[in-house]
Write an enzyme that holds these catalytic residues in place. Structure first.
Site, PDB file in Angstrom:
ATOM      1  N   TYR A 181     -30.082  39.393 -46.622  1.00  0.00           N
ATOM      2  CA  TYR A 181     -29.725  39.248 -44.988  1.00  0.00           C
ATOM      3  C   TYR A 181     -29.640  37.603 -44.985  1.00  0.00           C
ATOM      4  O   TYR A 181     -29.632  36.724 -45.795  1.00  0.00           O
ATOM      5  CB  TYR A 181     -31.525  39.383 -44.929  1.00  0.00           C
ATOM      6  CG  TYR A 181     -30.415  38.998 -43.089  1.00  0.00           C
ATOM      7  CD1 TYR A 181     -30.819  40.280 -42.047  1.00  0.00           C
ATOM      8  CD2 TYR A 181     -32.532  38.936 -42.610  1.00  0.00           C
ATOM      9  CE1 TYR A 181     -30.615  40.307 -40.828  1.00  0.00           C
ATOM     10  CE2 TYR A 181     -32.647  38.395 -41.617  1.00  0.00           C
ATOM     11  CZ  TYR A 181     -31.956  39.392 -40.432  1.00  0.00           C
ATOM     12  OH  TYR A 181     -31.858  39.082 -38.633  1.00  0.00           O
ATOM     13  N   ASN A 183     -31.176  35.644 -43.395  1.00  0.00           N
ATOM     14  CA  ASN A 183     -31.774  34.229 -43.726  1.00  0.00           C
ATOM     15  C   ASN A 183     -32.585  33.503 -45.247  1.00  0.00           C
ATOM     16  O   ASN A 183     -32.775  33.095 -45.219  1.00  0.00           O
ATOM     17  CB  ASN A 183     -32.894  34.447 -43.178  1.00  0.00           C
ATOM     18  CG  ASN A 183     -34.172  35.406 -43.197  1.00  0.00           C
ATOM     19  OD1 ASN A 183     -33.189  36.804 -44.542  1.00  0.00           O
ATOM     20  ND2 ASN A 183     -35.059  35.555 -42.289  1.00  0.00           N
ATOM     21  N   LYS A 184     -31.812  34.516 -45.998  1.00  0.00           N
ATOM     22  CA  LYS A 184     -31.809  34.730 -47.522  1.00  0.00           C
ATOM     23  C   LYS A 184     -31.179  33.592 -48.031  1.00  0.00           C
ATOM     24  O   LYS A 184     -30.282  33.123 -47.629  1.00  0.00           O
ATOM     25  CB  LYS A 184     -31.569  35.749 -48.351  1.00  0.00           C
ATOM     26  CG  LYS A 184     -32.166  37.144 -47.560  1.00  0.00           C
ATOM     27  CD  LYS A 184     -34.101  36.701 -47.831  1.00  0.00           C
ATOM     28  CE  LYS A 184     -34.840  38.143 -47.513  1.00  0.00           C
ATOM     29  NZ  LYS A 184     -34.837  39.077 -45.869  1.00  0.00           N
ATOM     30  N   ILE A 185     -32.160  33.719 -48.786  1.00  0.00           N
ATOM     31  CA  ILE A 185     -31.204  32.548 -50.013  1.00  0.00           C
ATOM     32  C   ILE A 185     -29.765  32.113 -49.934  1.00  0.00           C
ATOM     33  O   ILE A 185     -29.180  31.346 -50.064  1.00  0.00           O
ATOM     34  CB  ILE A 185     -32.090  32.506 -51.678  1.00  0.00           C
ATOM     35  CG1 ILE A 185     -33.507  31.753 -51.154  1.00  0.00           C
ATOM     36  CG2 ILE A 185     -31.723  31.363 -52.879  1.00  0.00           C
ATOM     37  CD1 ILE A 185     -34.032  31.895 -52.390  1.00  0.00           C
TER      38      ILE A 185
END
Length: 374
Positions: A181, A183-185
């Site tokens: 997604y 906002n993930k790393i």
């Protein structure tokens, strides 16, 4: 500071645009194209797994994993009480029954000492969640799974690159699921992946991901499947992100280090713990309000930070506190997850954050806490 500081953002300064442009110019924009295969193979290799099966998002990855293991109606699956709802929803999609287990107060992950209390002859699997980038106690989880002949599905949605005893998370169970997604790393916008070392599970998941279609006989369906495929456009972004994952993780660790320096000794704040043989990663920077030293509530602190143009997020709500899930607690002793949730806040982590912004956020938290010391 007049500039708003969001909780997260994607760093798309590598080959993302170049690869997406190639998709458009070659007209390979759907689920066929070179980037899907290259991303699957590249991410699997990064995590030291044999096979990667890219999916449309992290939730479909979890559902695909459960379905490929034959988990369904009448089965039970053990999950932590503190996790994002996708973990429990994926279990419910299959018709199985989730069994909520409390967390450990130090790691915030599933309490391995309590798992066996929730196991019975209907239990088929455990889904340990590496919450907020902190690896679970995988030795004990594997030991329990072997003892009771259970599957392990690792939920690694927030832990890309985290390690347990020098091995990256995602390689300890039967299947591991990641989210990409925004906002993930690393991100593909929306997207996910299942990792496995089992050839049979790899083949099964690929069939289920593509409508249950026979891979050797187009439009002939062997079983009921799903449209859980990742597009070439998504994978193009993912491959560019993967090329820089070590760089992105280093930047996130440096941000966490600076937050630690500012907040670790601050009265009223408890920072996320580190453990021997567990190399956590910084997805968001997670803290607890110490109720013994500070009277401000989690929700009020979030509102106060917003007044200073600082975005933040509460910890996930305990699943047992939501009406649709509360019946799945196997006992009433879920107090740790309830308490940690009430205390927990995630602070902004953006790879382009400079020290000035980290110091600003830390100073505002210190100011608010000092005004509310007990």
């Amino acid at each position: 500071m007049s500039e708003f500081i969001p909780i997260a953002s994607s760093d798309l300064t590598g080959n993302e645009l170049k690869y997406v442009q190639e998709c458009i110019e070659t007209n390979w924009i759907s689920s066929k194209g070179r980037f899907v295969k290259e991303f699957e193979e590249g991410f699997a290799k990064y995590c030291n797994s044999k096979y990667g099966i890219a999916t449309s998002n992290g939730t479909t990855a979890l559902h695909l994993a459960l379905e490929s293991l034959g988990i369904g109606e009448g089965d039970e699956v053990i999950i932590p009480n503190l996790t994002f709802a996708a973990t429990i929803n994926a279990v419910l999609y299959t018709g199985a029954i989730p069994v909520l287990v409390d967390i450990d107060e130090n790691s915030w992950n599933i309490n391995v000492k309590k798992i066996e209390e929730g196991i019975n002859n209907r239990t088929r699997a455990i889904i340990p969640v590496h919450l907020y980038g902190q690896p679970c106690d995988m030795d004990r989880l594997v030991e329990i799974a072997n003892k009771y002949n259970l599957y392990i599905i690792e939920d690694c949605a927030e832990a890309h690159g985290a390690e347990y005893k020098g091995q990256k998370v995602g390689g300890f169970g039967d299947i591991a699921c990641f989210s990409f997604y925004g906002n993930k790393i690393i991100t593909t916008g929306e997207g996910g992946i299942c990792l496995t070392n089992d050839k049979r599970l790899n083949e099964k998941m690929r069939i289920l991901r593509d409508h249950g279609m026979n891979p050797k006989k187009r439009y002939w369906h062997k079983e009921i499947g799903y449209n859980y495929r990742m597009t070439n456009l998504q994978a193009a972004i993912g491959l560019a992100q993967l090329e820089r994952i070590d760089e992105l993780l280093i930047k996130r660790r440096e941000i966490a280090r600076k937050y630690d320096a500012n907040l670790k000794e601050m009265k009223g704040i408890i920072t996320q713990k580190s453990f021997k043989n567990r190399d956590k990663v910084c997805w968001l920077y997670s803290i607890l309000i110490d109720p013994n030293n500070c009277s401000i509530s989690r929700d009020r602190l979030i509102k106060e930070l917003l007044n200073y143009n600082i975005d933040s997020r509460p910890f996930f709500y305990p699943l047992n506190k939501m009406d649709i899930y509360k019946k799945y607690g196997f006992d009433n002793n879920l107090e740790i997850s309830e308490q940690i949730s009430l205390q927990g806040i995630n602070l902004p982590v953006l790879v382009e954050m400079n020290e000035e912004k980290i110091n600003y956020i830390s100073n505002i938290i210190n100011k608010i806490c000092c005004e509310n010391l007990i």
